[in-house]
Design a protein around this motif. Structure first.
Motif, PDB file in Angstrom:
ATOM      1  N   SER A  98       9.421  -0.137   2.844  1.00 16.58           N
ATOM      2  CA  SER A  98      10.162  -1.056   3.719  1.00 16.58           C
ATOM      3  C   SER A  98       9.248  -2.206   4.116  1.00 16.58           C
ATOM      4  CB  SER A  98      10.620  -0.331   4.983  1.00 16.58           C
ATOM      5  OG  SER A  98       9.559  -0.272   5.925  1.00 16.58           O
ATOM      6  N   ASP A  99       9.794  -3.149   4.871  1.00 18.84           N
ATOM      7  CA  ASP A  99       8.983  -4.252   5.375  1.00 18.84           C
ATOM      8  C   ASP A  99       8.494  -4.001   6.801  1.00 18.84           C
ATOM      9  OD1 ASP A  99       8.957  -5.643   3.075  1.00 18.84           O
ATOM     10  OD2 ASP A  99      10.437  -7.143   3.655  1.00 18.84           O
ATOM     11  N   CYS A 100       8.690  -2.780   7.302  1.00 21.76           N
ATOM     12  CA  CYS A 100       8.156  -2.453   8.633  1.00 21.76           C
ATOM     13  C   CYS A 100       6.625  -2.441   8.579  1.00 21.76           C
ATOM     14  CB  CYS A 100       8.634  -1.069   9.067  1.00 21.76           C
ATOM     15  SG  CYS A 100      10.377  -1.007   9.515  1.00 21.76           S
ATOM     16  N   ASP A 101       6.009  -2.632   9.726  1.00 23.64           N
ATOM     17  CA  ASP A 101       4.558  -2.570   9.791  1.00 23.64           C
ATOM     18  C   ASP A 101       4.090  -1.124   9.931  1.00 23.64           C
ATOM     19  OD1 ASP A 101       3.848  -5.265   9.371  1.00 23.64           O
ATOM     20  OD2 ASP A 101       4.562  -5.767  11.372  1.00 23.64           O
ATOM     21  N   SER A 102       2.757  -0.954  10.109  1.00 28.30           N
ATOM     22  CA  SER A 102       2.188   0.398  10.133  1.00 28.30           C
ATOM     23  C   SER A 102       2.149   0.978  11.539  1.00 28.30           C
ATOM     24  CB  SER A 102       0.735   0.366   9.641  1.00 28.30           C
ATOM     25  OG  SER A 102       0.634  -0.224   8.392  1.00 28.30           O
ATOM     26  N   PRO A 103       2.540   2.248  11.680  1.00 30.61           N
ATOM     27  CA  PRO A 103       2.294   2.894  12.968  1.00 30.61           C
ATOM     28  C   PRO A 103       0.788   3.082  13.163  1.00 30.61           C
ATOM     29  CG  PRO A 103       3.103   4.489  11.362  1.00 30.61           C
ATOM     30  CD  PRO A 103       3.168   3.140  10.702  1.00 30.61           C
ATOM     31  N   PHE A 104       0.371   3.181  14.415  1.00 32.80           N
ATOM     32  CA  PHE A 104      -1.048   3.428  14.674  1.00 32.80           C
ATOM     33  C   PHE A 104      -1.494   4.743  14.024  1.00 32.80           C
ATOM     34  CE2 PHE A 104      -2.660   0.662  18.382  1.00 32.80           C
ATOM     35  CZ  PHE A 104      -2.023  -0.442  17.864  1.00 32.80           C
ATOM     36  N   ILE A 113      -2.632  -1.302   3.009  1.00 32.90           N
ATOM     37  CA  ILE A 113      -2.401  -0.098   3.804  1.00 32.90           C
ATOM     38  C   ILE A 113      -0.944  -0.100   4.291  1.00 32.90           C
ATOM     39  CG2 ILE A 113      -2.916   1.090   5.979  1.00 32.90           C
ATOM     40  CD1 ILE A 113      -5.218   1.447   4.144  1.00 32.90           C
ATOM     41  N   VAL A 114      -0.465  -1.241   4.774  1.00 26.02           N
ATOM     42  CA  VAL A 114       0.924  -1.294   5.267  1.00 26.02           C
ATOM     43  C   VAL A 114       1.844  -0.857   4.127  1.00 26.02           C
ATOM     44  CG1 VAL A 114       1.434  -3.738   4.712  1.00 26.02           C
ATOM     45  CG2 VAL A 114       2.574  -2.637   6.645  1.00 26.02           C
ATOM     46  N   PRO A 115       2.749   0.111   4.428  1.00 24.74           N
ATOM     47  CA  PRO A 115       3.487   0.725   3.310  1.00 24.74           C
ATOM     48  C   PRO A 115       4.673  -0.099   2.807  1.00 24.74           C
ATOM     49  CG  PRO A 115       3.974   1.883   5.351  1.00 24.74           C
ATOM     50  CD  PRO A 115       2.982   0.817   5.696  1.00 24.74           C
ATOM     51  N   THR A 155      -7.255  -3.321   2.857  1.00 19.74           N
ATOM     52  CA  THR A 155      -6.629  -4.590   3.206  1.00 19.74           C
ATOM     53  C   THR A 155      -5.261  -4.406   3.849  1.00 19.74           C
ATOM     54  OG1 THR A 155      -6.267  -6.840   2.370  1.00 19.74           O
ATOM     55  CG2 THR A 155      -5.464  -5.041   0.974  1.00 19.74           C
ATOM     56  N   ASP A 156      -4.876  -5.399   4.654  1.00 15.45           N
ATOM     57  CA  ASP A 156      -3.526  -5.469   5.210  1.00 15.45           C
ATOM     58  C   ASP A 156      -3.073  -4.193   5.927  1.00 15.45           C
ATOM     59  OD1 ASP A 156      -3.723  -7.465   2.795  1.00 15.45           O
ATOM     60  OD2 ASP A 156      -2.067  -8.213   4.007  1.00 15.45           O
ATOM     61  N   PHE A 157      -3.780  -3.846   6.977  1.00 14.61           N
ATOM     62  CA  PHE A 157      -3.391  -2.694   7.810  1.00 14.61           C
ATOM     63  C   PHE A 157      -2.073  -2.948   8.560  1.00 14.61           C
ATOM     64  CE2 PHE A 157      -6.517   0.717   8.507  1.00 14.61           C
ATOM     65  CZ  PHE A 157      -7.629   0.245   7.834  1.00 14.61           C
ATOM     66  N   HIS A 158      -1.933  -4.125   9.134  1.00 11.89           N
ATOM     67  CA  HIS A 158      -0.756  -4.471   9.939  1.00 11.89           C
ATOM     68  C   HIS A 158      -0.354  -3.381  10.941  1.00 11.89           C
ATOM     69  CE1 HIS A 158       0.244  -8.262   7.979  1.00 11.89           C
ATOM     70  NE2 HIS A 158       0.090  -7.695   6.805  1.00 11.89           N
ATOM     71  N   PRO A 159      -1.263  -2.933  11.797  1.00 13.11           N
ATOM     72  CA  PRO A 159      -0.869  -1.903  12.770  1.00 13.11           C
ATOM     73  C   PRO A 159       0.103  -2.478  13.808  1.00 13.11           C
ATOM     74  CG  PRO A 159      -3.066  -2.711  13.265  1.00 13.11           C
ATOM     75  CD  PRO A 159      -2.648  -3.373  11.975  1.00 13.11           C
ATOM     76  N   ASP A 160       1.089  -1.683  14.148  1.00 14.30           N
ATOM     77  CA  ASP A 160       2.157  -2.165  15.027  1.00 14.30           C
ATOM     78  C   ASP A 160       2.293  -1.229  16.229  1.00 14.30           C
ATOM     79  OD1 ASP A 160       4.488  -2.942  16.233  1.00 14.30           O
ATOM     80  OD2 ASP A 160       5.743  -2.784  14.419  1.00 14.30           O
ATOM     81  N   PRO A 161       1.879  -1.689  17.399  1.00 16.73           N
ATOM     82  CA  PRO A 161       1.918  -0.815  18.578  1.00 16.73           C
ATOM     83  C   PRO A 161       3.349  -0.435  18.979  1.00 16.73           C
ATOM     84  CG  PRO A 161       1.275  -3.056  19.204  1.00 16.73           C
ATOM     85  CD  PRO A 161       1.309  -3.013  17.709  1.00 16.73           C
ATOM     86  N   TYR A 162       4.344  -1.166  18.469  1.00 16.92           N
ATOM     87  CA  TYR A 162       5.737  -0.883  18.863  1.00 16.92           C
ATOM     88  C   TYR A 162       6.468   0.003  17.863  1.00 16.92           C
ATOM     89  CZ  TYR A 162       4.725  -4.554  22.189  1.00 16.92           C
ATOM     90  OH  TYR A 162       4.153  -5.286  23.184  1.00 16.92           O
ATOM     91  N   TYR A 163       5.768   0.378  16.806  1.00 20.94           N
ATOM     92  CA  TYR A 163       6.407   1.213  15.783  1.00 20.94           C
ATOM     93  C   TYR A 163       6.869   2.524  16.413  1.00 20.94           C
ATOM     94  CZ  TYR A 163       7.101   3.761  11.394  1.00 20.94           C
ATOM     95  OH  TYR A 163       7.639   4.482  10.353  1.00 20.94           O
ATOM     96  N   LYS A 164       8.122   2.897  16.097  1.00 20.29           N
ATOM     97  CA  LYS A 164       8.659   4.140  16.648  1.00 20.29           C
ATOM     98  C   LYS A 164       9.174   5.026  15.517  1.00 20.29           C
ATOM     99  CE  LYS A 164      11.935   5.223  19.987  1.00 20.29           C
ATOM    100  NZ  LYS A 164      13.283   4.658  20.009  1.00 20.29           N
ATOM    101  N   THR A 165       8.673   6.248  15.491  1.00 21.74           N
ATOM    102  CA  THR A 165       9.129   7.190  14.466  1.00 21.74           C
ATOM    103  C   THR A 165      10.633   7.425  14.623  1.00 21.74           C
ATOM    104  OG1 THR A 165       6.980   8.239  14.460  1.00 21.74           O
ATOM    105  CG2 THR A 165       8.777   9.510  13.518  1.00 21.74           C
ATOM    106  N   HIS A 166      11.317   7.502  13.496  1.00 16.45           N
ATOM    107  CA  HIS A 166      12.777   7.676  13.437  1.00 16.45           C
ATOM    108  C   HIS A 166      13.548   6.560  14.141  1.00 16.45           C
ATOM    109  CE1 HIS A 166      12.558  12.208  12.238  1.00 16.45           C
ATOM    110  NE2 HIS A 166      12.107  11.386  11.322  1.00 16.45           N
TER     111      HIS A 166
END
Ligand code: NAG
Ligand code: NAG
Ligand code: NAG
Length: 684
Positions: free
Chosen positions: A94-100, A423-425, A59-70
């Motif tokens: 955190s409340d950030c979404d998931s990287p692909f 899934i979203v951390p 549940t709740d993958f929330h993949p975020d195409p704009y996620y940037k490492t660091h």
């Protein structure tokens, strides 16, 4: 009744694969039900796949195409820009979404470790990022593309040369539409798009109904078990596009009618059902997810079909927990439309609509602080459970007399909703593998076997057959309907006025208690909760000083690495899920299975103040040493009056705080996926 059936037809409320009594029709419909997967008839039939007695809930993958490492985890930045602690596989806690990369790694892990040992997958939505970044507002196209990407990943990872090898049952979350939370009744463009995106998952015969309401079911074990995908947005209190489940024009009303009719068909066929959806029916003094009338009807339906329903699985909340619905809270006066003044109704919907706009905060998911409040509310309710919730208190005489208070031997007064973390951390990414009893079903035909057969037998013109069945069945099921079984308060013999309320028949007097209540084939026997320790996997932790800001009261949580800057290139370790805990061997939970009875006992134990009372075991081991007097009163007065009836929080009374016990702390630790240290849990 005929008029009513017409009305339902006009509004498009056609139950999908409505199967009439004659068995040959049922067989025909089932066998000709095509599964739309890319496959050819020439492909050699794969060896018959057997059931494993296991399924996966994601549940709740929330993949975020704009996620940037660091990048930065700050609220306005949302792991999109700047520099900061965002890890290679996501910014845990955190409340950030998931990287692909996290979605990818999850699919790869499932393929390598689970694919060949599970029977089906339940996927409860929120498959697009949140609208957290003002600089990059979400678009319709992006939300759909994100969903498509995940749907295609399921297909590509779970297919063999003959197409999809196990059924996947999706549903959407409140973030899978634009603006989030708001979906009007169907048909609408969203439902049309999802019918297309999920074409491999929605049985062909139900595509049309799906476009009208966004609900469907899949016979994951043909003729034995169906999974119902509920469109919970039509029950969702925050959906300003709907009103309630009382008015026949409301999509929530139509959905519950569809559910009622389908559950009756399952009962007639001797089948069982798992219900699943995105937003769970949470209902505490401080938090109510569903419109009350929807909750009321749903709870009533579940009570009447308690012989059919195996379990109910949800997501959305991101915290690992469960919810008990108490059928004592059913009050049919909610359905009395006659009593609802029209003007009042209009007023209400206006108010709700404006509220909906005001409340369109981005993250309606819970922060740790508000989650803790919610969990404490749950615990307060559980503290008031009858003592009979414990199977063996060591006092045989007392036990025998008290079963009535929980609805008899099987605790049929209660219902259970199981909520898996995400899934979203927000904490750590998780997935859950359920086990269920397949005794006697070892050789049952599987979905795959059936779908391959159906492709060969596909005939033209079945649509007409279905339509004929639909018509007849709406009529005949209406004839079966009983007037209200429950009575209006204060007027014992009066039926509810609502002409549209059809209370389903209860189980037959001779029926065995359902699989949710008594262990039998299809009963959920346990689950294993997996998590990916991103702190370890991202391998940035050494660069940061001690975590802070964990119990931030702000809506947005920047996570444990808040304010820290990594000084190196990403060097993640291999991605892996590991076992967090399993109900099958958890020493504190001590659960024999996932029946309502087992959860009722766990809830009771969590609600106790002392370790001694909480650690009482169903096998009576510790129970024997217990004295009745060591139990606290059923009506634990403690801090429960800290809340007003309207759900607003008052100042807690002095000394009203309930003490922690080990089982409660254990439950809390799991709620936050083992990201919050014990000493901090105690402070909650
Ligand atoms: C995801 O996996 C696919 C193929 O497995 C690969 O082409 C793609 O680059 C991966 N994306 C990320 C972000 O890891
Ligand atoms: C599974 O169901 C069978 C048949 O009812 C029963 O005998 C068995 O004990 C059940 N197994 C478990 C693990 O509950
Ligand atoms: C996750 O990994 C970190 C870093 O290795 C470790 O300190 C922590 O205890 C782990 N958490 C869990 C729940 O295993």
């Amino acid at each position: 009744m005929a008029l009513r059936a017409l009305g339902l037809l006009a509004t498009g409320l056609l139950p999908a694969v409505v199967i009439a009594a004659p068995a040959e029709f049922a067989q025909h419909v089932l066998q000709t039900r095509p599964e739309t997967v890319q496959q050819t008839e020439q492909a050699p039939a794969s060896p018959q796949r057997k059931l494993h007695g296991r399924f996966l809930h994601l549940t709740d993958f929330h993949p975020d195409p704009y996620y940037k490492t660091h990048s930065s985890t700050e609220e306005s930045i949302a792991c999109h820009h700047g520099t900061g602690p965002a890890g290679a596989y996501g910014a845990e806690t955190s409340d950030c979404d998931s990287p692909f990369s996290l979605a990818n790694a999850t699919f790869n892990w499932i393929t390598a470790n689970l694919k060949d040992s599970i029977d089906f997958i339940i996927w409860t939505g929120d498959s697009a990022r949140h609208d957290s970044d003002d600089k990059i507002p979400r678009t319709e196209k992006e939300v759909l593309a994100s969903n498509r990407m995940l749907a295609e990943s399921f297909v590509s990872h779970l297919s063999d040369s003959n197409g999809l090898s196990i059924p996947v049952i999706p549903t959407f979350g409140n973030n899978d539409i634009l603006p989030h939370n708001i979906m009007v009744g169907g048909p609408n463009k969203w439902l049309k798009s999802y019918a297309e995106i999920w074409r491999a998952f929605i049985p062909e015969a139900q595509r049309h109904t799906f476009e009208l309401g966004g609900w469907f079911f899949s016979e994951v074990i043909p003729n034995h078990l169906a999974v119902f995908s509920l469109n919970t947005l039509y029950f969702f209190d925050r959906n300003a596009g709907i009103d309630d489940c009382v008015h026949p024009s409301e999509p929530g009303f139509k959905q519950l009618e569809w559910l009622r009719v389908q559950l009756q068909f399952l009962r007639d066929r001797g089948m069982k059902a798992i219900l699943m959806g995105h937003v769970p029916p949470a209902r505490t003094s401080g938090k109510q997810n569903w419109d009350e009338t929807c909750w009321q009807k749903y709870t009533l339906w579940l009570q009447q079909y308690r012989d059919v329903i195996v379990g109910s699985l949800y997501g959305h909340m991101n915290i690992d927990h469960f919810i008990l619905q108490d059928t004592k809270d059913i009050d049919v006066s909610y359905f009395e439309e006659g009593a609802l003044e029209y003007a009042e109704h209009v007023q209400r919907s206006i108010r709700k609509r404006s509220q909906g706009n005001l409340l369109s905060t981005i993250h309606d998911d819970l922060t740790i602080k508000s989650s803790a409040d919610y969990l404490i509310d749950l615990r307060d309710d559980w503290a008031k459970l009858p003592k009979a919730a414990v199977r063996n208190t060591g006092n045989v005489k007392a036990d025998a007399g008290k079963k009535k208070s929980i609805g008899g031997e099987w605790a049929e007064r209660y219902q259970l909703s199981l909520v898996s973390p995400s899934i979203v951390p927000n904490y750590f990414p998780t997935l859950r593998v359920y086990e269920y009893n397949i005794s006697g079903l070892e050789n049952a035909e599987t979905w795959k076997g059936m779908s391959e057969k159906s492709l060969k037998m596909m005939t033209v013109g079945q649509g007409n057959i279905l339509q004929t069945l639909d018509l007849r069945d709406i009529d005949s099921s209406n004839q079966d309907m009983q007037p209200a079984g429950k009575k209006k308060k204060g007027d014992k013999n009066k039926k509810p006025d609502d002409p549209y309320l059809i209370i389903p028949n209860p189980p037959a007097k001779t029926a065995h208690p359902g699989p949710a209540y008594s262990p039998q084939p299809l009963t959920l026997t346990g689950y294993t909760q997996f998590f990916a320790n991103l702190t370890y996997i991202n391998n940035d932790a050494g660069d940061f000083v001690s975590p802070d800001g964990r119990l931030s009261v702000d809506r947005w949580n920047e996570g444990v690495h808040k304010g820290k800057q990594p000084s190196h290139k990403p060097k993640p370790r291999p991605f892996e899920f590991e076992v967090e805990y399993s109900t099958m061997d958890d020493k504190l939970y001590k659960m024999d299975d996932l029946t309502v009875r087992s959860y009722l006992e766990l809830a009771y134990r969590i609600g106790q103040e002392t370790d001694k009372a909480a650690l009482v075991a169903s096998d009576g081991a510790e129970g024997e040493t217990m004295q009745q007097g060591e139990y606290h009163d059923d009506e634990s007065k403690d801090d429960h009056d800290g809340f007003e009836a309207n759900g607003r929080k008052k100042k807690k009374k002095k000394g009203g705080k309930k003490k922690s016990n080990k089982v409660w702390l254990h439950f809390l630790r799991h709620a936050f996926v083992s990201t919050v240290p014990q000493d901090e849990l105690k402070k909650l």
